[in-house]
Design a protein around this motif. Structure first.
Motif, short mmCIF file in Angstrom:
data_model
loop_
_atom_site.label_atom_id
_atom_site.label_comp_id
_atom_site.label_asym_id
_atom_site.label_seq_id
_atom_site.Cartn_x
_atom_site.Cartn_y
_atom_site.Cartn_z
N UNK A 1 0.81 -1.22 0.00
CA UNK A 1 0.00 0.00 0.00
C UNK A 1 0.84 1.26 0.00
N UNK A 2 2.00 1.21 0.63
CA UNK A 2 2.89 2.37 0.68
C UNK A 2 4.03 2.28 -0.32
N UNK A 3 4.04 1.21 -1.12
CA UNK A 3 5.12 1.01 -2.09
C UNK A 3 4.53 0.49 -3.41
N UNK A 4 3.41 1.07 -3.82
CA UNK A 4 2.65 0.51 -4.94
C UNK A 4 3.44 0.50 -6.24
N UNK A 5 4.17 1.56 -6.55
CA UNK A 5 4.91 1.61 -7.81
C UNK A 5 6.04 0.59 -7.82
N UNK A 6 6.73 0.48 -6.69
CA UNK A 6 7.85 -0.47 -6.58
C UNK A 6 7.35 -1.90 -6.75
N UNK B 1 -8.00 0.16 -8.10
CA UNK B 1 -8.17 1.53 -7.63
C UNK B 1 -8.44 2.45 -8.82
N UNK B 2 -8.84 3.66 -8.51
CA UNK B 2 -9.20 4.64 -9.55
C UNK B 2 -8.08 4.82 -10.57
N UNK B 3 -6.86 4.96 -10.10
CA UNK B 3 -5.77 5.26 -11.01
C UNK B 3 -5.23 4.08 -11.79
N UNK B 4 -5.60 2.87 -11.39
CA UNK B 4 -5.02 1.69 -12.03
C UNK B 4 -6.05 0.72 -12.62
N UNK B 5 -7.34 1.00 -12.49
CA UNK B 5 -8.37 0.05 -12.91
C UNK B 5 -8.26 -0.29 -14.39
N UNK B 6 -7.98 0.68 -15.24
CA UNK B 6 -7.89 0.40 -16.67
C UNK B 6 -6.73 -0.54 -16.98
N UNK C 1 -14.51 -9.85 -11.03
CA UNK C 1 -15.70 -9.61 -10.21
C UNK C 1 -15.45 -8.49 -9.20
N UNK C 2 -14.25 -8.44 -8.64
CA UNK C 2 -13.92 -7.37 -7.70
C UNK C 2 -13.81 -6.03 -8.41
N UNK C 3 -13.30 -6.05 -9.64
CA UNK C 3 -13.27 -4.83 -10.44
C UNK C 3 -14.69 -4.31 -10.66
N UNK C 4 -15.62 -5.24 -10.93
CA UNK C 4 -17.00 -4.83 -11.17
C UNK C 4 -17.62 -4.21 -9.91
N UNK C 5 -17.37 -4.83 -8.78
CA UNK C 5 -17.94 -4.31 -7.52
C UNK C 5 -17.47 -2.88 -7.27
N UNK C 6 -16.22 -2.60 -7.55
CA UNK C 6 -15.66 -1.28 -7.25
C UNK C 6 -15.84 -0.28 -8.40
N UNK C 7 -15.79 -0.78 -9.64
CA UNK C 7 -15.88 0.10 -10.81
C UNK C 7 -16.81 -0.54 -11.85
N UNK C 8 -18.11 -0.53 -11.58
CA UNK C 8 -19.06 -1.26 -12.44
C UNK C 8 -19.09 -0.75 -13.88
#
Length: 250
Positions: free
Chosen positions: A134-139, A169-174, A199-206
């Protein structure tokens, strides 16, 4: 004196783990054997059809041991840890997640550990413990990229489950959806991980995920499993579920 019941013996063994004197090497294996429950071994083995080295130690007990290990020479433990049982491998993954260390050092131990993953339980538990992501997402994202090209089933499942836990997440869903669409592997546990992720993508970003579901290159099994998992979610409206079911490929 009355005879001690099996469950009391289990709790007595469990209480000894609170001691700070957890040892490494063969003693860890002996502790695990002492904590094993036959009924739980049978239950766990039934969930892991390709795993025949289950002792039957409950996860809370493994976590207790792992938290004790990281208070001492956990690097030394990882260098000498055995791999004779499901629990010993699970324990190593927990230690890597719990250990206090720089991100780069943890990535080193993660790379050493991933080839030891041979079932979904070790894989998913290991991923869940890597909260430093969570604090090192890019790495960690850069670390994961090669695994999406692997031909080994549990390399791929590891990478996909990491996406589920940390990158929808919003910035990485695509990009997540693009990666999921590119996964090519016949392994059941890979396909199920991809379906779970979608399915988790759908729940968060339908909206984004619905567009993807109408424009994808998934094989029929993974596509239909994705729809099934969406309809099983308690977070999806009943009317939407009806629409999702109609989308099933015949």
């Amino acid at each position: 004196m009355r005879k001690q019941a099996p469950v009391e013996k289990i709790h007595e063994s469990y209480s000894r783990i609170t001691d700070d004197s957890v040892m490494i090497g063969d003693n860890i294996q002996q502790q695990l054997i002492a904590l094993a429950e036959e009924d739980y071994r049978v239950f766990t083995s039934g969930l892991l059809p390709d795993t025949d080295n289950v002792l039957g130690v409950r996860l809370p007990m493994l976590r207790k041991i792992a938290k004790q290990l990281v208070r001492s020479d956990w690097q030394g433990y990882l260098q000498t840890a055995g791999e004779d049982s499901f629990e010993e491998i699970m324990l190593q993954g927990m230690v890597i997640g719990y250990a206090a260390c720089p991100a780069e050092e943890r990535l080193f131990y993660m790379k050493e550990f991933v080839p030891k993953i041979h079932n979904w339980s070790v894989c998913d538990s290991f991923c869940a413990g890597l909260k430093f992501t969570r604090n090192n997402s890019a790495l960690v994202w850069d670390f994961l990229k090669p695994y999406f090209q692997s031909e080994r089933a549990f390399d791929l499942r590891f990478a996909v489950v990491m996406l589920i836990f940390y990158y929808i997440q919003e910035g990485t869903i695509r990009e997540v959806l693009n990666i999921l669409d590119s996964v090519r592997h016949d392994g059941y546990y890979v396909k199920m991980a991809v379906a779970w992720a979608i399915s988790m993508c759908y729940v968060k970003f339908p909206e984004q995920t619905m567009f993807y579901l109408k424009n994808n290159s998934l094989d029929d099994f993974t596509y239909n499993k994705s729809l099934q998992k969406i309809t099983e979610s308690l977070k999806v409206d009943k009317e939407i579920k009806k629409q999702i079911r109609v989308m099933k490929r015949k």
